[in-house]
Design an enzyme around this catalytic site. Structure first.
Site, PDB file in Angstrom:
ATOM      1  N   ASP A 198       7.272  -8.259  10.007  1.00 54.58           N
ATOM      2  CA  ASP A 198       8.710  -8.549   9.875  1.00 54.58           C
ATOM      3  C   ASP A 198       9.552  -7.510   9.117  1.00 54.58           C
ATOM      4  O   ASP A 198       9.142  -7.019   8.070  1.00 54.58           O
ATOM      5  CB  ASP A 198       8.931  -9.856   9.105  1.00 54.58           C
ATOM      6  CG  ASP A 198       8.033 -10.971   9.532  1.00 54.58           C
ATOM      7  OD1 ASP A 198       7.251 -10.788  10.476  1.00 54.58           O
ATOM      8  OD2 ASP A 198       8.095 -12.036   8.905  1.00 54.58           O
TER       9      ASP A 198
ATOM     10  N   GLU B 165       9.910 -19.974  11.163  1.00 54.63           N
ATOM     11  CA  GLU B 165       9.815 -18.890  10.183  1.00 54.63           C
ATOM     12  C   GLU B 165      11.126 -18.092  10.162  1.00 54.63           C
ATOM     13  O   GLU B 165      11.933 -18.167  11.092  1.00 54.63           O
ATOM     14  CB  GLU B 165       8.652 -17.947  10.547  1.00 54.63           C
ATOM     15  CG  GLU B 165       7.293 -18.641  10.582  1.00 54.63           C
ATOM     16  CD  GLU B 165       6.124 -17.711  10.887  1.00 54.63           C
ATOM     17  OE1 GLU B 165       5.134 -17.769  10.162  1.00 54.63           O
ATOM     18  OE2 GLU B 165       6.190 -16.934  11.856  1.00 54.63           O
TER      19      GLU B 165
HETATM   20  C1  FRU Z   1       6.515 -14.081  10.273  1.00 60.51           C
HETATM   21  C2  FRU Z   1       5.655 -14.316   9.051  1.00 60.51           C
HETATM   22  C3  FRU Z   1       6.471 -14.896   7.909  1.00 60.51           C
HETATM   23  C4  FRU Z   1       5.711 -14.477   6.702  1.00 60.51           C
HETATM   24  C5  FRU Z   1       5.190 -13.128   7.106  1.00 60.51           C
HETATM   25  C6  FRU Z   1       3.848 -12.791   6.549  1.00 60.51           C
HETATM   26  O1  FRU Z   1       6.012 -13.145  11.154  1.00 60.51           O
HETATM   27  O2  FRU Z   1       4.573 -15.167   9.377  1.00 60.51           O
HETATM   28  O3  FRU Z   1       6.678 -16.285   8.002  1.00 60.51           O
HETATM   29  O4  FRU Z   1       6.498 -14.418   5.559  1.00 60.51           O
HETATM   30  O5  FRU Z   1       5.128 -13.126   8.513  1.00 60.51           O
HETATM   31  O6  FRU Z   1       3.501 -11.472   6.808  1.00 60.51           O
END
Ligand code: FRU
Length: 526
Positions: free
Chosen positions: A50, A232
């Site tokens: 992300d 998310e």
């Molecule tokens: C989304 C996610 C988020 C988390 C991060 C962990 O892709 O799963 O929810 O904070 O990646 O790397």
């Protein structure tokens, strides 16, 4: 035999000659030059997911990102850092945030605390404050449920170095396992910071006067909207639509996307600083392709809404065939909200009579590549008002594969067409429009390597939402391993990855009876 030899030499030359205009003529084909994008951000090495903490500050765009520098699969998360003055050219900086005893550094956001509400500023310098989830792995492994909490860190030197706040975490989980990805904005009417937080199957909204003490305001989303997977990375954005404010809540969800795995839905409604009230319960997708996830917007960019997404999908992100690094970001996209007639239900996957699907006044999120990208491309071909031959070449001598294709077609309803990128190894990627089903598609079933994941070799589809009698415009952005399709001024967007074993060397536009075009512009990345 002689002819055979000539053909062999010729085909070798074609394959290695300036293929996709991105691999140097006589360069050896390496994983690096075959797959490293030219104008999409990738970390020099290691894993990325992300985008985090994106903010504009004193002429620099800052992109932080989920990063595991010591491996090419997901691992202990850090915040990587890159900067750019133009949203095109990114320079990787040193790692911003390292895991600590509270936990790994998961996704989150950053704000400029102009008025020093946090008190973390010093010597008149307004602090840059990062708000992020700390994920405690030992806690999770031990079967606890309190392993995701929100912490903050601050920087007084424009993001170069960061101090973690001594009182972390600032927002503790009420014993919910999925309690993460804080995105913070300054809510002008109530003069408060507002945080949207993903909590398994809904978003929780919190407010704070100082980024340290948080109070729960409300929840949104339980039993409403798409729930094929965990929610998310939310983002709350306000838009001006015909003089009125409307809010959009972006919510990424994995799995359950319209073309499988990870995707981002959005909800339109009112927000008063306390509660988000949706206008409708329709399911809407920001991007229908398989490879745009966890996208959020930049902070401190005035009225602009600039989004970058992670160009991958949790279904296969860890196993795509890149070697030194894994994952790229999408190009930055400008978001806007429009209110207009829609000629097919946004979430319908079946074809039916056009008029029976007419929705008179629908709020829709549109995305288009940011204008900063325009100067990054050189025009290589431009043609107006003509009908293409049934097979029309989009390759130019110097640029066999354009990096950007912009076209406007005044085709009649029934015109199908396909844009086909191919190499001499029988690999092809097809981007097209099916007029009967009124849908766009990206067919990567024969695009190249796909054995790393069962569902990768698939056709992704997305409905055309506009009146089918009006001109169609497309903007297609092509890099070595990605296609981003913006159709109908960005009403229907699709992003997809592909991994040819050799660069594509040919690009054609194919249609049954020729495609009437009002304009066609091809570009190559400078
Ligand atoms: C989304 C996610 C988020 C988390 C991060 C962990 O892709 O799963 O929810 O904070 O990646 O790397």
């Amino acid at each position: 035999m002689q002819i055979f030899r000539i053909l062999l030499v010729l085909s070798f030359f074609m394959i290695h000659s300036n293929a996709q205009s991105q691999v140097k003529p006589d360069a050896k084909l390496t994983n690096e030059n075959l797959y490293r994008p030219r104008f999409h951000f990738t970390p020099q090495q290691g894993w990325m997911n992300d985008p985090n903490g994106m903010i504009f500050l004193n002429g620099q765009y800052h992109l932080f990102f989920q990063h595991y520098p010591d491996g090419t699969v997901w691992g202990p998360m850090h915040w990587g850092h890159a900067t750019s003055s133009d949203l095109v050219d990114w320079k990787e900086q040193s790692i911003a945030l390292y895991p600590d005893s509270i936990g790994m550094i998961f996704s989150g956001s950053a704000v400029l605390d102009k008025n020093n509400t946090s008190g973390l500023g010093r010597f008149g310098v307004a602090p840059l404050v990062a708000i992020f989830t700390q994920h405690n792995m030992p806690g999770e492994k031990a079967g606890r449920i309190d392993f995701q909490n929100q912490s903050i860190a601050y920087s007084l030197d424009e993001g170069k170095t960061w101090m973690k706040y001594a009182g972390n975490p600032v927002l503790k989980t009420p014993n919910l396992k999925d309690f993460r990805d804080p995105k913070v904005i300054w809510h002008v009417p109530t003069q408060k910071w507002v945080m949207s937080l993903a909590v398994a199957d809904h978003v929780e909204l919190y407010s704070s006067p100082n980024l340290i003490n948080w109070r729960k305001e409300s929840e949104i989303g339980k039993n409403l909207f798409a729930h094929g997977g965990v929610w998310e990375c939310p983002d709350l954005l306000s838009f001006n639509v015909n003089g009125k404010t409307a809010w959009v809540l972006l919510v990424s969800m994995n799995p359950g996307g319209p073309n499988g795995g990870s995707a981002t839905q959005y909800i339109v409604g009112d927000f008063d600083g306390h509660e988000f009230k949706p206008y409708s319960t329709d399911i809407k997708w920001m991007d229908y392709g398989p490879d745009n996830y966890a996208g959020v917007s930049f902070s401190n960019v005035g009225d602009r809404k600039i989004l970058i997404g992670w160009m991958s999908n949790w279904n296969y992100a860890n196993v795509v065939p890149t070697e030194k690094w894994r994952s790229a970001m999408t190009v930055p996209r400008e978001l806007s909200l429009v209110k207009q007639e829609v000629y097919s239900k946004v979430n319908s996957s079946t074809n039916s009579n056009i008029n029976s699907n007419l929705l008179p006044n629908e709020f829709l999120l549109v995305s288009s590549p940011v204008k900063e990208l325009n100067t990054a491309f050189t025009k290589t071909m431009s043609k107006e008002n003509f009908v293409t031959e049934k097979i029309f070449s989009l390759s130019t001598e110097k640029n066999p594969i354009p990096n950007r294709i912009d076209l406007t077609s005044n085709a009649k309803l029934e015109n199908d067409f396909e844009i086909i990128l191919s190499n001499t190894f029988n690999e092809k990627l097809i981007i097209g429009y099916d007029a009967v089903k009124r849908q766009y598609f990206i067919d990567r079933t024969k695009a190249g390597i796909a054995n790393f994941n069962e569902g990768f070799a698939a056709v992704a589809i997305a409905r055309r939402l506009t009146n089918p009698y009006i001109d169609m415009n497309l903007s297609i952005i092509l890099d070595k391993t990605s296609i981003e399709l913006f159709a109908d001024d960005g009403l229907t967007v699709m992003t997809a990855l592909f991994f040819p074993t050799h660069p594509y060397t040919k690009c054609i536009l194919q249609s049954k009876d020729g495609l009437p075009l009002k304009s066609l512009d091809l570009f190559s990345f400078k």
